[in-house]
Write an enzyme that holds these catalytic residues in place. Sequence first.
Site, PDB file in Angstrom:
ATOM      1  N   ASP A  88      41.569  55.785  47.417  1.00 47.33           N
ATOM      2  CA  ASP A  88      42.298  55.164  46.311  1.00 47.33           C
ATOM      3  C   ASP A  88      43.200  56.181  45.622  1.00 47.33           C
ATOM      4  O   ASP A  88      44.385  55.932  45.392  1.00 47.33           O
ATOM      5  CB  ASP A  88      41.298  54.571  45.319  1.00 47.33           C
ATOM      6  CG  ASP A  88      41.955  54.004  44.078  1.00 47.33           C
ATOM      7  OD1 ASP A  88      42.407  52.841  44.122  1.00 47.33           O
ATOM      8  OD2 ASP A  88      42.026  54.715  43.059  1.00 47.33           O
ATOM      9  N   LYS A 116      47.555  56.620  45.384  1.00 43.01           N
ATOM     10  CA  LYS A 116      48.265  56.803  44.120  1.00 43.01           C
ATOM     11  C   LYS A 116      49.039  58.118  44.102  1.00 43.01           C
ATOM     12  O   LYS A 116      50.158  58.186  43.581  1.00 43.01           O
ATOM     13  CB  LYS A 116      47.266  56.741  42.965  1.00 43.01           C
ATOM     14  CG  LYS A 116      46.609  55.379  42.808  1.00 43.01           C
ATOM     15  CD  LYS A 116      45.447  55.410  41.829  1.00 43.01           C
ATOM     16  CE  LYS A 116      44.781  54.046  41.711  1.00 43.01           C
ATOM     17  NZ  LYS A 116      43.582  54.075  40.837  1.00 43.01           N
ATOM     18  N   GLY A 144      41.984  36.825  41.324  1.00 48.70           N
ATOM     19  CA  GLY A 144      40.704  37.475  41.077  1.00 48.70           C
ATOM     20  C   GLY A 144      40.661  38.026  39.665  1.00 48.70           C
ATOM     21  O   GLY A 144      41.188  37.424  38.728  1.00 48.70           O
ATOM     22  N   VAL A 145      40.067  39.202  39.500  1.00 53.47           N
ATOM     23  CA  VAL A 145      39.904  39.805  38.180  1.00 53.47           C
ATOM     24  C   VAL A 145      41.250  40.023  37.508  1.00 53.47           C
ATOM     25  O   VAL A 145      41.455  39.690  36.339  1.00 53.47           O
ATOM     26  CB  VAL A 145      39.136  41.136  38.289  1.00 53.47           C
ATOM     27  CG1 VAL A 145      39.108  41.853  36.941  1.00 53.47           C
ATOM     28  CG2 VAL A 145      37.711  40.891  38.777  1.00 53.47           C
ATOM     29  N   ARG A 204      40.406  30.877  48.750  1.00 54.23           N
ATOM     30  CA  ARG A 204      39.552  29.689  48.848  1.00 54.23           C
ATOM     31  C   ARG A 204      39.714  28.838  47.589  1.00 54.23           C
ATOM     32  O   ARG A 204      39.523  29.342  46.466  1.00 54.23           O
ATOM     33  CB  ARG A 204      38.081  30.102  49.017  1.00 54.23           C
ATOM     34  CG  ARG A 204      37.756  30.667  50.384  1.00 54.23           C
ATOM     35  CD  ARG A 204      36.301  31.042  50.500  1.00 54.23           C
ATOM     36  NE  ARG A 204      35.976  32.176  49.639  1.00 54.23           N
ATOM     37  CZ  ARG A 204      36.139  33.454  50.007  1.00 54.23           C
ATOM     38  NH1 ARG A 204      36.656  33.731  51.189  1.00 54.23           N
ATOM     39  NH2 ARG A 204      35.817  34.417  49.186  1.00 54.23           N
ATOM     40  N   GLY A 217      44.421  38.860  38.721  1.00 57.54           N
ATOM     41  CA  GLY A 217      45.259  37.669  38.783  1.00 57.54           C
ATOM     42  C   GLY A 217      44.911  36.638  37.732  1.00 57.54           C
ATOM     43  O   GLY A 217      45.806  36.043  37.105  1.00 57.54           O
ATOM     44  N   LEU A 237      50.195  35.533  43.580  1.00 65.57           N
ATOM     45  CA  LEU A 237      49.404  35.652  44.804  1.00 65.57           C
ATOM     46  C   LEU A 237      48.123  36.410  44.473  1.00 65.57           C
ATOM     47  O   LEU A 237      48.139  37.616  44.240  1.00 65.57           O
ATOM     48  CB  LEU A 237      50.187  36.409  45.885  1.00 65.57           C
ATOM     49  CG  LEU A 237      51.591  35.901  46.202  1.00 65.57           C
ATOM     50  CD1 LEU A 237      52.206  36.701  47.346  1.00 65.57           C
ATOM     51  CD2 LEU A 237      51.580  34.408  46.539  1.00 65.57           C
ATOM     52  N   GLY A 246      29.400  48.225  36.841  1.00 63.38           N
ATOM     53  CA  GLY A 246      30.580  47.561  37.372  1.00 63.38           C
ATOM     54  C   GLY A 246      31.771  48.459  37.593  1.00 63.38           C
ATOM     55  O   GLY A 246      32.861  47.991  37.934  1.00 63.38           O
TER      56      GLY A 246
END
Length: 431
Positions: free
Chosen positions: A201, A205, A13-14, A47, A16, A10, A187
């Site tokens: 974040d 954690k 992206g980066v 998408r 997955g 599921l 990035g």
Amino acid sequence: MMRTLKVALLGCGVVGSEVARIMTTHAADLEARIGVPVELAGVAVRRAGRPRPGVPEHLITTDAEALVKRGDIDVVIEVIGGIEPARSLIVSAFENGASVVSANKALLAADGAALHAAAAKAGADLYYEAAVAGAIPLIRPLRESLAGDKVNRVLGIVNGTTNFIMDKMDTTGAGYSEALEEATALGYAEADPTADVEGFDAAAKAAILAGIAFHTRVTAADVFREGITEVTAADIASAKAMGCVVKLLAICERAKDENGEESVTARVHPAMIPLSHPLASVRGAYNAVFVEADAAGQLMFYGPGAGGAPTASAVLGDLVAVCRNKVGGATGPGESAYAQLTVNPMDDVVTRYHVSLDVADKAGVLAQVATVFAEHGVSIDTVRQQGRDGDASLVVVTHRATDAALSATVAELRTHDHVRGVASIMRVEGE
């Protein structure tokens, strides 16, 4: 021989896409390590139509719900993030006989107890090594390797973006905005960096780590959170003058009251730590977690805490473990919350403080300030005063005191005529 195990992914992206790539290119190795073939049976995306190198087009679907309900899926890997639809999809996976590997720190910190309960009811596994500190093995050591020990403290840098920013401010003298701009260009920071720089974040954690370490249910709402947006170049300079460096820390620890009753605290905030502490040397976007236990003593876990490949490494490690359990007809460790310790509010937390005051450069001001600290039961460790043209900077470093006592002290100081302002307040950790 057992049939091929089928995996649903599921999110692509980066993280997955890297998971899909490794599953494809390392298929023979995964089979050898698990004992049976593992097949990527479907990839759910938001998408369709986008190029996804290495992912066969026929595996792509936009119907994640139908994928997890197929009935022949053995393991669901969830890397879409967020609360919904991730929560519903994970619960549905359990109900349809699949185990789950997740990297979803926000969901686990908010609703981990319900997910563990759903997994236990289904006789399935819920693994989430990738939810904290990327590739660094941390969850499994805490809940398996240290299961026979008593963990007393977990102190760590668990967000690479904020560590990069703090490191740049320390090593180059850059201001917060300048350091954030560089992190974004490289990035390390998202277009909207709020989750990182405001500590959300890291707080998620911290909740996960505290729950596992102390066998107590801790949610993100239990974690005190303060980000790095108010940290200034002056704070960094003050830390250097003390032989310290500023880091955004996640701190989870046991505490005892005067009757010996145990409780726990979980907090995320910027803090000064001595250069002699192992965490002080963690540079750039790296993560590191310092664990203190009764028998094991002090342990340090260090490595890349984010990124596609490091996080995928943790996901695949969990996948192998879960698949081995499937082959063996067993499940791994579930939730351990038997201790049910109270989670203390921040007001009750005891720590040291670095307080910088702008004061009038007049005789007796230091004595007045010291009196206010004493009246609130806050003991002073060191004082540094520097005056010029009628104004002075007064830096006070305290011994250990509660947050409530320090807050009351500062509130009274603000009412004094000779105190022009409170330039900064920062906690000091890692003694």
